[in-house]
Design an enzyme around this catalytic site. Sequence first.
Site, mmCIF file in Angstrom:
data_model
loop_
_atom_site.group_PDB
_atom_site.id
_atom_site.type_symbol
_atom_site.label_atom_id
_atom_site.label_comp_id
_atom_site.label_asym_id
_atom_site.label_seq_id
_atom_site.Cartn_x
_atom_site.Cartn_y
_atom_site.Cartn_z
ATOM 1 C CG HIS A 42 -1.782 1.324 1.370
ATOM 2 N ND1 HIS A 42 -3.150 1.280 0.636
ATOM 3 C CD2 HIS A 42 -1.687 2.389 1.874
ATOM 4 C CE1 HIS A 42 -3.654 2.505 0.927
ATOM 5 N NE2 HIS A 42 -2.731 3.108 1.605
ATOM 6 C CD GLU A 43 1.660 3.430 3.612
ATOM 7 O OE1 GLU A 43 1.837 4.507 3.160
ATOM 8 O OE2 GLU A 43 0.617 3.332 4.259
ATOM 9 C CG HIS A 46 0.372 5.994 -0.798
ATOM 10 N ND1 HIS A 46 -0.811 6.673 -1.292
ATOM 11 C CD2 HIS A 46 -0.193 5.713 0.374
ATOM 12 C CE1 HIS A 46 -1.834 6.392 -0.821
ATOM 13 N NE2 HIS A 46 -1.576 5.978 0.276
#
Length: 387
Positions: A42-43, A46
Amino acid sequence: MLLCPSTNRIDFRSCALPGLDFGNVESVLEAAGVLTAIIVVHETGHFLAAYLQGIRVSKFAVGFGPILAKFNAKDVEFSLRAFPLGGFVGFPDNDPDSDIPEDDANLLKNRPILDRVIVISAGVIANIVFAYAIIFTQVLSVGLPVQEPFYGVLVPDVRPFSAASRDGLLPGDVILAVNGIELPKTGPSVVSQVVDIVKKNPKRKVFLKVERAKQDLEIGVVPEENFDGTGKIGVQLSPNIKITKLRPNNIFEAFNYTGKELWGLTYNVLDSLKQTFMNFSQSASNVSGPVAIIAVGAEVARSTVDGLYEFAALLNLNLAVINLLPLPALDGGSLALVLLEAARRGRKLPLELEQRIMSSGIMFVLLLGLFLIVRDTLNLEFIKDLL
Protein backbone atom coordinates in the site's frame (compact mmCIF):
# COMPACT_ATOMS: atom_id res chain seq x y z
CA MET A 1 -7.80 0.18 10.73
CA LEU A 2 -8.74 -3.16 9.22
CA LEU A 3 -12.03 -4.99 9.33
CA CYS A 4 -12.08 -8.75 9.01
CA PRO A 5 -15.11 -9.43 6.80
CA SER A 6 -16.90 -12.69 6.36
CA THR A 7 -17.18 -14.43 3.05
CA ASN A 8 -20.17 -16.49 2.03
CA ARG A 9 -18.18 -18.93 -0.05
CA ILE A 10 -15.44 -20.21 2.20
CA ASP A 11 -15.49 -19.41 5.89
CA PHE A 12 -11.82 -19.96 6.66
CA ARG A 13 -12.12 -18.60 10.16
CA SER A 14 -12.38 -21.66 12.37
CA CYS A 15 -13.78 -20.40 15.62
CA ALA A 16 -12.05 -21.12 18.91
CA LEU A 17 -14.48 -20.88 21.77
CA PRO A 18 -14.65 -18.24 22.97
CA GLY A 19 -11.50 -16.31 22.13
CA LEU A 20 -8.57 -16.20 19.75
CA ASP A 21 -5.73 -18.68 19.50
CA PHE A 22 -2.31 -17.81 18.08
CA GLY A 23 -1.22 -21.42 17.70
CA ASN A 24 2.37 -22.19 16.67
CA VAL A 25 5.05 -19.61 15.99
CA GLU A 26 5.46 -20.49 12.31
CA SER A 27 1.82 -19.79 11.46
CA VAL A 28 1.93 -16.52 13.43
CA LEU A 29 4.99 -15.40 11.47
CA GLU A 30 3.26 -16.30 8.19
CA ALA A 31 0.19 -14.26 9.11
CA ALA A 32 2.27 -11.32 10.36
CA GLY A 33 4.29 -11.50 7.15
CA VAL A 34 1.12 -11.32 5.05
CA LEU A 35 -0.16 -8.29 6.99
CA THR A 36 3.21 -6.52 6.77
CA ALA A 37 3.50 -7.22 3.04
CA ILE A 38 0.06 -5.74 2.42
CA ILE A 39 0.96 -2.57 4.35
CA VAL A 40 4.27 -2.28 2.46
CA VAL A 41 2.49 -2.73 -0.90
CA HIS A 42 0.00 0.00 0.00
CA GLU A 43 2.67 2.49 1.01
CA THR A 44 4.84 1.55 -1.97
CA GLY A 45 1.93 2.54 -4.20
CA HIS A 46 1.96 6.05 -2.72
CA PHE A 47 5.75 6.20 -2.82
CA LEU A 48 6.13 5.15 -6.45
CA ALA A 49 3.30 7.40 -7.63
CA ALA A 50 5.13 10.36 -6.09
CA TYR A 51 8.67 9.30 -7.00
CA LEU A 52 7.85 8.58 -10.65
CA GLN A 53 6.27 12.02 -10.99
CA GLY A 54 9.33 13.69 -9.48
CA ILE A 55 7.50 14.69 -6.29
CA ARG A 56 9.73 15.02 -3.23
CA VAL A 57 9.32 12.29 -0.59
CA SER A 58 10.97 12.42 2.86
CA LYS A 59 9.71 9.35 4.76
CA PHE A 60 8.49 5.79 4.20
CA ALA A 61 7.25 4.14 7.40
CA VAL A 62 5.69 0.82 8.31
CA GLY A 63 3.74 1.36 11.54
CA PHE A 64 3.28 4.49 13.65
CA GLY A 65 4.89 5.93 16.76
CA PRO A 66 8.47 5.50 17.99
CA ILE A 67 11.05 4.32 15.46
CA LEU A 68 12.40 0.79 16.02
CA ALA A 69 14.78 0.71 13.06
CA LYS A 70 15.58 3.02 10.16
CA PHE A 71 17.96 3.78 7.31
CA ASN A 72 18.29 6.60 4.78
CA ALA A 73 18.56 6.34 1.00
CA LYS A 74 18.29 9.11 -1.61
CA ASP A 75 17.08 11.67 0.97
CA VAL A 76 14.28 9.35 2.16
CA GLU A 77 14.06 7.94 5.70
CA PHE A 78 12.80 4.34 5.68
CA SER A 79 11.62 3.20 9.12
CA LEU A 80 9.90 0.43 11.06
CA ARG A 81 7.79 1.80 13.92
CA ALA A 82 6.33 0.51 17.18
CA PHE A 83 2.59 0.40 16.53
CA PRO A 84 1.58 -1.94 13.65
CA LEU A 85 -1.55 0.00 12.72
CA GLY A 86 -0.61 0.71 9.11
CA GLY A 87 2.06 2.96 7.68
CA PHE A 88 2.64 6.25 5.90
CA VAL A 89 4.65 8.05 3.27
CA GLY A 90 5.85 11.47 4.45
CA PHE A 91 6.40 14.56 2.36
CA PRO A 92 8.59 17.58 3.25
CA ASP A 93 5.83 20.07 2.38
CA ASN A 94 5.15 21.26 5.93
CA ASP A 95 8.33 20.07 7.65
CA PRO A 96 9.69 23.05 9.61
CA ASP A 97 13.20 21.56 9.46
CA SER A 98 13.19 21.21 5.69
CA ASP A 99 15.45 23.54 3.71
CA ILE A 100 13.37 23.12 0.53
CA PRO A 101 11.82 26.45 -0.61
CA GLU A 102 8.06 26.75 -0.04
CA ASP A 103 7.49 27.44 -3.73
CA ASP A 104 9.44 24.39 -4.95
CA ALA A 105 7.50 22.97 -7.90
CA ASN A 106 8.23 19.40 -6.78
CA LEU A 107 6.56 19.69 -3.39
CA LEU A 108 3.32 17.69 -3.32
CA LYS A 109 1.24 20.70 -2.26
CA ASN A 110 2.45 22.71 -5.27
CA ARG A 111 1.54 20.04 -7.82
CA PRO A 112 -1.67 20.12 -9.92
CA ILE A 113 -4.75 18.48 -8.44
CA LEU A 114 -4.53 15.49 -10.79
CA ASP A 115 -0.95 14.72 -9.70
CA ARG A 116 -2.02 14.73 -6.05
CA VAL A 117 -5.08 12.58 -6.74
CA ILE A 118 -2.82 10.00 -8.40
CA VAL A 119 -0.50 9.91 -5.38
CA ILE A 120 -3.35 9.63 -2.87
CA SER A 121 -5.17 6.93 -4.87
CA ALA A 122 -2.08 4.87 -5.66
CA GLY A 123 -2.08 2.97 -2.36
CA VAL A 124 -5.61 1.68 -2.92
CA ILE A 125 -4.82 0.79 -6.53
CA ALA A 126 -1.69 -1.08 -5.41
CA ASN A 127 -3.71 -3.20 -2.97
CA ILE A 128 -6.32 -4.06 -5.60
CA VAL A 129 -3.59 -5.06 -8.06
CA PHE A 130 -1.88 -7.11 -5.33
CA ALA A 131 -5.18 -8.85 -4.49
CA TYR A 132 -5.65 -9.69 -8.18
CA ALA A 133 -2.09 -11.07 -8.38
CA ILE A 134 -2.66 -13.23 -5.27
CA ILE A 135 -5.90 -14.70 -6.66
CA PHE A 136 -4.32 -15.24 -10.10
CA THR A 137 -1.44 -17.11 -8.45
CA GLN A 138 -3.94 -19.22 -6.51
CA VAL A 139 -5.89 -20.04 -9.68
CA LEU A 140 -2.75 -21.18 -11.51
CA SER A 141 -1.08 -23.02 -8.61
CA VAL A 142 -3.77 -24.77 -6.53
CA GLY A 143 -7.06 -23.79 -8.17
CA LEU A 144 -10.09 -22.06 -6.70
CA PRO A 145 -11.86 -23.94 -3.91
CA VAL A 146 -15.55 -24.64 -4.42
CA GLN A 147 -17.59 -25.77 -1.44
CA GLU A 148 -20.39 -28.32 -1.18
CA PRO A 149 -22.36 -27.70 2.05
CA PHE A 150 -23.60 -30.41 4.42
CA TYR A 151 -25.76 -30.24 7.52
CA GLY A 152 -24.22 -29.36 10.87
CA VAL A 153 -20.94 -27.93 12.14
CA LEU A 154 -17.57 -29.70 11.98
CA VAL A 155 -15.29 -30.00 15.03
CA PRO A 156 -11.72 -29.89 13.60
CA ASP A 157 -9.98 -29.79 16.99
CA VAL A 158 -10.68 -30.32 20.70
CA ARG A 159 -8.37 -28.75 23.28
CA PRO A 160 -6.91 -31.20 25.81
CA PHE A 161 -8.40 -31.02 29.32
CA SER A 162 -11.27 -28.83 28.08
CA ALA A 163 -14.96 -29.36 28.83
CA ALA A 164 -15.49 -30.85 25.38
CA SER A 165 -12.60 -33.30 25.83
CA ARG A 166 -13.78 -34.29 29.31
CA ASP A 167 -17.35 -34.94 28.16
CA GLY A 168 -16.45 -37.03 25.09
CA LEU A 169 -16.35 -34.74 22.05
CA LEU A 170 -13.68 -35.78 19.51
CA PRO A 171 -11.94 -34.10 16.56
CA GLY A 172 -13.81 -34.97 13.37
CA ASP A 173 -17.24 -35.02 15.05
CA VAL A 174 -20.07 -33.22 13.29
CA ILE A 175 -22.57 -31.40 15.51
CA LEU A 176 -26.01 -31.86 13.95
CA ALA A 177 -28.17 -30.31 16.69
CA VAL A 178 -27.79 -28.30 19.90
CA ASN A 179 -30.37 -28.65 22.68
CA GLY A 180 -32.75 -30.22 20.18
CA ILE A 181 -32.33 -27.44 17.61
CA GLU A 182 -31.36 -28.97 14.27
CA LEU A 183 -28.56 -27.11 12.49
CA PRO A 184 -29.05 -26.20 8.82
CA LYS A 185 -26.61 -26.64 5.97
CA THR A 186 -23.61 -24.35 6.07
CA GLY A 187 -24.59 -20.68 6.16
CA PRO A 188 -23.19 -17.43 7.50
CA SER A 189 -24.65 -18.00 10.98
CA VAL A 190 -24.47 -21.75 11.55
CA VAL A 191 -21.19 -21.65 13.52
CA SER A 192 -22.18 -18.58 15.54
CA GLN A 193 -25.47 -20.32 16.38
CA VAL A 194 -23.55 -23.02 18.25
CA VAL A 195 -21.15 -20.49 19.78
CA ASP A 196 -24.03 -18.34 21.10
CA ILE A 197 -25.75 -21.29 22.80
CA VAL A 198 -22.51 -22.37 24.48
CA LYS A 199 -21.75 -18.82 25.65
CA LYS A 200 -25.22 -18.47 27.19
CA ASN A 201 -24.97 -21.70 29.21
CA PRO A 202 -21.94 -21.62 31.53
CA LYS A 203 -22.02 -24.56 33.99
CA ARG A 204 -25.30 -25.81 32.42
CA LYS A 205 -25.38 -28.99 30.37
CA VAL A 206 -25.72 -28.48 26.62
CA PHE A 207 -26.97 -31.50 24.67
CA LEU A 208 -25.26 -32.11 21.35
CA LYS A 209 -26.44 -34.48 18.65
CA VAL A 210 -23.20 -35.63 17.04
CA GLU A 211 -22.42 -37.69 13.95
CA ARG A 212 -19.33 -39.89 14.36
CA ALA A 213 -18.29 -42.61 11.91
CA LYS A 214 -21.77 -42.50 10.31
CA GLN A 215 -23.45 -43.03 13.68
CA ASP A 216 -25.53 -40.48 15.60
CA LEU A 217 -24.66 -39.94 19.27
CA GLU A 218 -26.09 -37.80 22.07
CA ILE A 219 -23.39 -36.04 24.11
CA GLY A 220 -23.96 -33.74 27.07
CA VAL A 221 -21.28 -31.07 27.54
CA VAL A 222 -21.12 -28.70 30.52
CA PRO A 223 -19.41 -25.44 29.41
CA GLU A 224 -16.82 -23.98 31.75
CA GLU A 225 -17.39 -20.41 32.90
CA ASN A 226 -15.07 -17.84 31.34
CA PHE A 227 -13.75 -14.81 33.23
CA ASP A 228 -16.42 -12.64 31.55
CA GLY A 229 -19.24 -14.95 32.66
CA THR A 230 -19.78 -16.67 29.30
CA GLY A 231 -19.48 -20.37 28.64
CA LYS A 232 -16.69 -22.14 26.75
CA ILE A 233 -16.10 -25.78 25.85
CA GLY A 234 -12.65 -25.56 24.21
CA VAL A 235 -13.23 -26.58 20.61
CA GLN A 236 -12.67 -25.17 17.19
CA LEU A 237 -15.67 -25.10 14.90
CA SER A 238 -15.93 -24.75 11.15
CA PRO A 239 -18.68 -25.11 8.53
CA ASN A 240 -19.33 -28.69 7.47
CA ILE A 241 -18.31 -28.48 3.84
CA LYS A 242 -16.50 -30.55 1.22
CA ILE A 243 -14.00 -28.65 -0.90
CA THR A 244 -13.29 -29.37 -4.55
CA LYS A 245 -10.88 -27.48 -6.81
CA LEU A 246 -11.78 -25.49 -9.91
CA ARG A 247 -8.79 -25.33 -12.26
CA PRO A 248 -8.51 -23.38 -15.52
CA ASN A 249 -7.96 -25.19 -18.82
CA ASN A 250 -6.14 -22.23 -20.36
CA ILE A 251 -4.83 -18.75 -19.55
CA PHE A 252 -8.07 -17.07 -20.64
CA GLU A 253 -10.07 -19.14 -18.14
CA ALA A 254 -7.50 -18.22 -15.49
CA PHE A 255 -8.11 -14.50 -16.08
CA ASN A 256 -11.87 -15.12 -16.11
CA TYR A 257 -11.83 -17.06 -12.82
CA THR A 258 -9.57 -14.44 -11.22
CA GLY A 259 -11.84 -11.56 -12.22
CA LYS A 260 -14.96 -13.29 -10.90
CA GLU A 261 -13.26 -14.22 -7.62
CA LEU A 262 -11.94 -10.68 -7.16
CA TRP A 263 -15.39 -9.23 -7.70
CA GLY A 264 -16.95 -11.77 -5.32
CA LEU A 265 -14.50 -10.96 -2.54
CA THR A 266 -14.88 -7.21 -3.15
CA TYR A 267 -18.66 -7.54 -2.89
CA ASN A 268 -18.28 -9.40 0.42
CA VAL A 269 -15.98 -6.70 1.81
CA LEU A 270 -18.37 -3.92 0.76
CA ASP A 271 -21.37 -5.81 2.16
CA SER A 272 -19.54 -6.42 5.44
CA LEU A 273 -18.72 -2.72 5.70
CA LYS A 274 -22.32 -1.78 4.96
CA GLN A 275 -23.59 -4.15 7.64
CA THR A 276 -21.08 -2.70 10.11
CA PHE A 277 -22.39 0.84 9.61
CA MET A 278 -26.07 -0.14 9.42
CA ASN A 279 -25.94 -2.30 12.57
CA PHE A 280 -23.03 -0.69 14.38
CA SER A 281 -24.18 -1.53 17.90
CA GLN A 282 -24.32 -5.24 17.05
CA SER A 283 -21.32 -5.43 14.70
CA ALA A 284 -18.83 -3.05 16.34
CA SER A 285 -17.33 -5.96 18.28
CA ASN A 286 -16.43 -7.59 14.95
CA VAL A 287 -14.01 -4.79 14.06
CA SER A 288 -10.55 -6.34 14.30
CA GLY A 289 -7.16 -4.84 15.00
CA PRO A 290 -3.77 -6.27 14.03
CA VAL A 291 -3.65 -8.78 16.91
CA ALA A 292 -6.98 -10.38 15.96
CA ILE A 293 -6.09 -10.31 12.26
CA ILE A 294 -2.79 -12.10 12.90
CA ALA A 295 -4.56 -14.61 15.17
CA VAL A 296 -7.09 -15.38 12.43
CA GLY A 297 -4.32 -15.51 9.84
CA ALA A 298 -2.32 -17.92 12.02
CA GLU A 299 -5.34 -20.21 12.27
CA VAL A 300 -5.78 -20.04 8.49
CA ALA A 301 -2.08 -20.74 7.89
CA ARG A 302 -2.34 -23.91 10.01
CA SER A 303 -5.41 -25.17 8.22
CA THR A 304 -5.23 -24.61 4.45
CA VAL A 305 -3.19 -22.95 1.72
CA ASP A 306 -6.43 -21.94 -0.01
CA GLY A 307 -7.53 -20.02 3.07
CA LEU A 308 -4.20 -18.19 3.29
CA TYR A 309 -4.55 -17.00 -0.31
CA GLU A 310 -8.08 -15.79 0.37
CA PHE A 311 -7.06 -14.25 3.69
CA ALA A 312 -4.32 -12.23 1.94
CA ALA A 313 -6.64 -11.15 -0.89
CA LEU A 314 -9.37 -10.12 1.55
CA LEU A 315 -6.96 -8.07 3.66
CA ASN A 316 -5.78 -6.23 0.54
CA LEU A 317 -9.33 -5.41 -0.48
CA ASN A 318 -10.18 -4.48 3.12
CA LEU A 319 -7.32 -2.01 3.29
CA ALA A 320 -8.31 -0.57 -0.09
CA VAL A 321 -11.97 -0.09 0.82
CA ILE A 322 -11.36 1.24 4.35
CA ASN A 323 -8.80 3.74 3.07
CA LEU A 324 -11.32 5.14 0.61
CA LEU A 325 -13.63 6.23 3.43
CA PRO A 326 -13.67 10.05 3.61
CA LEU A 327 -12.24 10.16 7.13
CA PRO A 328 -9.26 12.22 8.34
CA ALA A 329 -5.94 10.31 8.38
CA LEU A 330 -7.22 7.90 5.71
CA ASP A 331 -6.56 8.23 1.99
CA GLY A 332 -10.24 8.99 1.47
CA GLY A 333 -9.98 11.98 3.82
CA SER A 334 -6.99 13.38 1.93
CA LEU A 335 -8.76 12.75 -1.36
CA ALA A 336 -11.87 14.56 -0.08
CA LEU A 337 -9.78 17.63 0.79
CA VAL A 338 -8.22 17.69 -2.70
CA LEU A 339 -11.60 17.28 -4.37
CA LEU A 340 -12.99 20.07 -2.16
CA GLU A 341 -10.14 22.24 -3.38
CA ALA A 342 -11.09 21.39 -6.97
CA ALA A 343 -14.73 22.28 -6.26
CA ARG A 344 -13.53 25.62 -4.84
CA ARG A 345 -11.68 26.23 -8.13
CA GLY A 346 -8.22 25.78 -6.69
CA ARG A 347 -8.74 27.58 -3.38
CA LYS A 348 -7.34 25.46 -0.55
CA LEU A 349 -8.68 25.32 2.97
CA PRO A 350 -6.62 27.34 5.47
CA LEU A 351 -3.48 25.36 6.30
CA GLU A 352 -4.16 25.47 10.06
CA LEU A 353 -7.68 24.07 9.59
CA GLU A 354 -6.44 21.31 7.30
CA GLN A 355 -3.71 20.33 9.78
CA ARG A 356 -6.21 20.23 12.64
CA ILE A 357 -8.51 17.95 10.67
CA MET A 358 -5.72 15.53 9.78
CA SER A 359 -4.17 15.60 13.28
CA SER A 360 -7.49 14.76 14.92
CA GLY A 361 -7.96 11.89 12.48
CA ILE A 362 -4.50 10.48 13.19
CA MET A 363 -5.13 10.68 16.94
CA PHE A 364 -8.48 8.89 16.54
CA VAL A 365 -6.92 6.10 14.47
CA LEU A 366 -4.07 5.64 16.98
CA LEU A 367 -6.42 5.52 19.98
CA LEU A 368 -8.80 3.13 18.22
CA GLY A 369 -5.88 0.97 17.15
CA LEU A 370 -4.48 0.79 20.68
CA PHE A 371 -7.93 -0.08 22.03
CA LEU A 372 -8.28 -2.91 19.49
CA ILE A 373 -4.79 -4.23 20.31
CA VAL A 374 -5.57 -4.35 24.05
CA ARG A 375 -9.04 -5.86 23.52
CA ASP A 376 -7.87 -8.50 21.05
CA THR A 377 -4.84 -9.38 23.18
CA LEU A 378 -7.11 -10.00 26.19
CA ASN A 379 -9.20 -12.30 23.98
CA LEU A 380 -6.24 -14.54 23.14
CA GLU A 381 -6.72 -18.02 24.59
CA PHE A 382 -3.35 -18.19 26.36
CA ILE A 383 -3.94 -14.74 27.92
CA LYS A 384 -7.37 -15.85 29.13
CA ASP A 385 -5.80 -18.92 30.68
CA LEU A 386 -3.50 -16.66 32.69
CA LEU A 387 -6.31 -14.42 33.97
